[in-house]
Scaffold this motif. Structure first.
Motif, PDB file in Angstrom:
ATOM      1  N   GLU A 177     183.438  67.007  62.363  1.00 16.62           N
ATOM      2  CA  GLU A 177     183.477  68.474  62.287  1.00 16.62           C
ATOM      3  C   GLU A 177     184.322  68.981  63.449  1.00 16.62           C
ATOM      4  O   GLU A 177     184.154  68.525  64.582  1.00 16.62           O
ATOM      5  CB  GLU A 177     182.083  69.104  62.410  1.00 16.62           C
ATOM      6  N   HIS A 184     185.055  72.748  64.839  1.00 20.09           N
ATOM      7  CA  HIS A 184     184.827  74.196  64.726  1.00 20.09           C
ATOM      8  C   HIS A 184     185.952  74.913  65.467  1.00 20.09           C
ATOM      9  O   HIS A 184     186.279  74.566  66.607  1.00 20.09           O
ATOM     10  CB  HIS A 184     183.484  74.584  65.335  1.00 20.09           C
ATOM     11  N   VAL A 207     185.237  75.789  60.019  1.00 21.08           N
ATOM     12  CA  VAL A 207     184.901  74.380  60.229  1.00 21.08           C
ATOM     13  C   VAL A 207     185.869  73.505  59.427  1.00 21.08           C
ATOM     14  O   VAL A 207     185.996  73.667  58.213  1.00 21.08           O
ATOM     15  CB  VAL A 207     183.447  74.071  59.809  1.00 21.08           C
ATOM     16  N   ASP A 210     186.241  70.022  58.095  1.00 17.98           N
ATOM     17  CA  ASP A 210     185.442  68.831  57.849  1.00 17.98           C
ATOM     18  C   ASP A 210     185.945  68.034  56.641  1.00 17.98           C
ATOM     19  O   ASP A 210     185.301  67.087  56.211  1.00 17.98           O
ATOM     20  CB  ASP A 210     183.962  69.197  57.651  1.00 17.98           C
TER      21      ASP A 210
END
Length: 782
Positions: free
Chosen positions: A530, A532, A434, A436
């Motif tokens: 975010e 992924h 991830v 972020d």
């Protein structure tokens, strides 16, 4: 040298009986009349009340102090019989029994204890009594019985046997639930003045610990000889022997024969003969033939039953069940390994108590809507709510709470939570990373300016290789997923990951033209972004959680996940593995196939593979996590009826399971000709979305609901033109979804197939129940 050792036993008295006095360091020579000098380091005594004698090599222990140190060392152990038994209460859980069948087993490996139980049952098992003319057992007998020389006939016909040459010791006499024949001269015989008046047609022997001297031939487990032989020779029967029936442990082995020489397990053997039956009425022996010691065989005999008729297969299997209950069985040896799978759980039938061999929970992420920075759409994953797995048979329950472990997916790449019993550990395999925190995880660059958007490139820090990405799709709460690496051709606000070369890993995303600097791009992302992405290398981490248990009977495995249901698979031991009814026309199991397959494979061996069309090999289109996903746009599979072998007829029936994801004019399991040349059809029409398991014969009429789960109405449509539909002139196709119109498939539905099982006949109720259990368990390996 021989020394007398005196002392007193602390706590209670010893018994005068010296027949079971053992030590872990000294050979027990027996009483004083035995040849106690034949083995150095022996012990013997006439009564432990007065001590015991030790025989030892004086060269090893020349002084009394040396000897005392050896004898009194804490590692020296003596076993003796107490004069008065000592009983202790134990604060342990009550032992429970379960519906239909309950296994009792210990974890003892080297020395297996005999176990005896009394249980309440709805109907007590007993051997078949009709036609029983001789019944002999070692259960309930001991070497101190007054009538120990007689083996009584428990059939009530008075055909008692005589025991010959027994010493009535552990090596020659009655044991714990068996008769021990020494292989030297022990045997049991029907007295010569008696005979079985109606003749013996079936013999059943329950043996264990069968052994023979390899230099000895023609030794017999037992049987009858009168010109012809009706016997078991040398612990075996050859293939296709001259017997009507040969069964070993409930299985027909007439064509293969058997050999149990050296077996320590309990074996149940049935032999039946129809030739010369009238002659087999006398000269019956156990552990020899012809009442002769030269044919004796060393073995333990638990039960022997003689019948004056041929038993049916059902009766033989019933008697085998009774033998297992009376005499025990090796549950580990009987256990079979099977598989199970399902979305958010599954059921295991005929489970045995123990530990899962394997249990895997697969990560999954979903998103409902199209994300933008102004309107972020959350990514929901397995473990957003702390994952709890519950395993229960209704009486016993285990719950395992995995806390903050989250299992995600991007495209067809997913995390896994795995239990492997070969190492006894859980581990999590992380394949999804991830992004972020751009400033902390790497550097953002402006890469290119297109006519309608700006392209930015994020490069990972080379000092954090565990975060590196592989090339592929991404999943973001603010970006949509790009379908390829050519970002100039991708829509605005899309994202993609790329492994460029060693230590150079990028994530690309494009933004509106006005965000033309790094600072502006970061402000465009906001604070709660975010992305992924698939990791370049999986990260495996061992976890310290308790092992998942299996229990007796019917066991359910479920999770507490409500928003995202994880796919799960398992390998477990069961008492009896579920098998599909014989002679299927075709078996399709999506859980056996992998992403990238272009056919729905037929595992029946008949070669009825169904070609798939327009499959994207993604999580939404193709094989993924136990299902064949059809996207409802152009995905389907089809096979001309003329290609099926054997042919599909009016007697054919279908079992299928999966999930309907949308409704409307959308049909599946569809039989129809191309281009609507004929109106003849057969299809399934769902009234709602959700899981289904359906069964229907092709000839079924009246538009009935065929969803066995009763979760919603799933209608089977057959417009009563079956003869036309099945006619070769009609050129009918079997379609997984929709039917072929020109070059396009129409009336397509978005749905998942898990199982499609076709039979050339209408299944009986019992067969339907078996297939239903098979599907509910989610067995993915035949």
């Amino acid at each position: 040298r021989e020394v007398l050792i005196r002392g007193s036993v602390k706590g209670t008295q010893v018994t005068p009986d010296i027949s079971v006095f053992y030590s872990n360091k000294f050979y027990y020579t027996g009483d004083s009349t035995s040849n106690k000098w034949n083995k150095v380091y022996g012990v013997w005594t006439n009564s432990l009340r007065y001590g015991f004698y030790l025989v030892y090599d004086v060269n090893d222990y020349p002084t009394e102090d040396d000897l005392k140190k050896m004898i009194e060392d804490e590692s020296t152990i003596y076993y003796y019989v107490l004069f008065t038994p000592a009983e202790y209460s134990l604060d342990l859980p009550a032992i429970t029994t379960y519906d239909e069948q309950t296994y009792f087993a210990s974890n003892a490996a080297d020395v297996k204890p005999r176990m005896i139980a009394r249980c309440k049952v709805s109907k007590a098992l007993d051997y078949i009594r009709e036609g029983l003319i001789g019944y002999y057992t070692g259960r309930g007998r001991s070497n101190t019985d007054e009538n120990k020389n007689i083996l009584p006939d428990l059939s009530g016909n008075g055909n008692d046997l005589e025991n010959k040459n027994f010493a009535y010791t552990p090596e020659s006499g009655y044991g714990d639930g068996y008769i021990q024949y020494d292989g030297v001269d022990d045997f049991s015989m029907l007295p010569t003045d008696k005979n079985f008046k109606s003749g013996v047609k079936t013999q059943m022997f329950v043996f264990s610990d069968n052994s023979m001297n390899p230099e000895t031939a023609n030794i017999y487990n037992g049987g009858i000889v009168v010109e012809k032989y009706f016997v078991i020779l040398n612990n075996q029967i050859n293939a296709n022997a001259d017997y009507e029936q040969v069964y070993l442990n409930g299985t027909d082995v007439k064509t293969t024969g058997f050999n149990i020489n050296g077996s320590t397990e309990i074996n149940t053997i049935v032999i039946s003969k129809i030739k010369y039956t009238e002659e087999f009425n006398k000269n019956f022996n156990i552990s020899t033939i012809l009442n002769a010691a030269i044919y004796c065989l060393k073995q333990r005999v638990h039960d022997v039953l003689l019948y004056d008729r041929i038993l049916t297969e059902e009766e033989i299997q019933h008697n085998y069940k009774v033998s297992c209950q009376y005499n025990g069985e090796d549950i580990n040896g009987k256990a079979e390994e099977t598989t199970a799978s399902g979305e958010n759980g599954f059921i295991i039938y005929n489970s045995l108590p123990g530990i899962f061999k394997e249990l895997t929970v697969y990560g999954k992420s979903i998103q409902d809507g199209t994300p933008t920075p102004e309107n972020p759409i959350p990514i929901n994953s397995v473990g957003d709510t702390p994952l709890i797995i519950t395993i229960s048979n209704g009486t016993e329950t285990q719950q395992i709470n995995f806390g903050d472990i989250k299992l995600s997916s991007v495209g067809t790449v997913y995390d896994e939570l795995v239990f492997d019993n070969s190492i006894g550990k859980w581990k999590v395999i992380q394949r999804i990373g991830v992004l972020d925190n751009i400033p902390e995880m790497g550097t953002l660059f402006k890469d290119a300016t297109y006519t309608d958007k700006q392209l930015f490139r994020f490069q990972f820090k080379t000092s954090a290789p565990e975060n590196f990405c592989a090339t592929g799709q991404t999943l973001s709460n603010i970006f949509i997923t790009a379908t390829g690496s050519a970002m100039d051709k991708q829509p605005l606000n899309s994202c993609w990951s790329q492994y460029a070369r060693e230590n150079v890993h990028y994530i690309y995303f494009n933004v509106p033209l006005e965000y033309d600097t790094v600072e502006k791009a970061i402000s465009y992302l906001g604070e709660n972004y975010e992305i992924h992405y698939p990791l370049y290398s999986p990260i495996e981490t061992e976890l310290d959680f308790e092992s998942p248990k299996t229990f007796s009977g019917e066991v359910t495995v479920t999770t507490n996940q409500e928003t995202v249901h994880p796919y799960m698979t398992a390998r477990i031991a069961v008492g009896e593995k579920l098998t599909l009814p014989a002679d299927p026309l075709a078996i399709y199991i999506a859980g056996k196939q992998t992403t990238g397959d272009n056919t729905f494979k037929d595992y029946s061996g008949n070669g009825n593979d169904i070609p798939l069309f327009n499959i994207a090999h993604s999580a939404e289109s193709g094989f993924f996590q136990g299902a064949l996903h059809l996207d409802g746009v152009d995905d389907t599979g089809r096979l001309p009826l003329e290609s099926f072998n054997p042919a599909i007829t009016a007697e054919t029936s279908f079992f299928l399971s999966g999930k309907v994801n949308e409704i409307g004019i959308k049909y599946f399991s569809y039989l129809r000709t191309k281009d609507s040349v004929s109106t003849a059809l057969s299809r399934l029409s769902p009234a709602n979305t959700g899981d289904f398991i359906a069964y229907y014969p092709l000839a079924l009429t009246g538009n009935p609901d065929v969803n066995l789960l009763n979760t919603y109405r799933l209608t089977y449509n057959n417009n009563n033109m079956l003869d036309q539909l099945l006619s070769p002139a009609n050129k009918t196709y079997y379609n997984l979804a929709g039917f072929l119109q020109g070059e396009s498939q129409v009336e397509l539905g978005r749905l998942d197939y898990r199982y499609l099982i076709i039979y050339p006949r209408n299944l009986t109720k019992e067969e339907q129940e078996i297939v239903l259990k098979y599907i509910k368990q989610g067995i993915y390996e035949l």
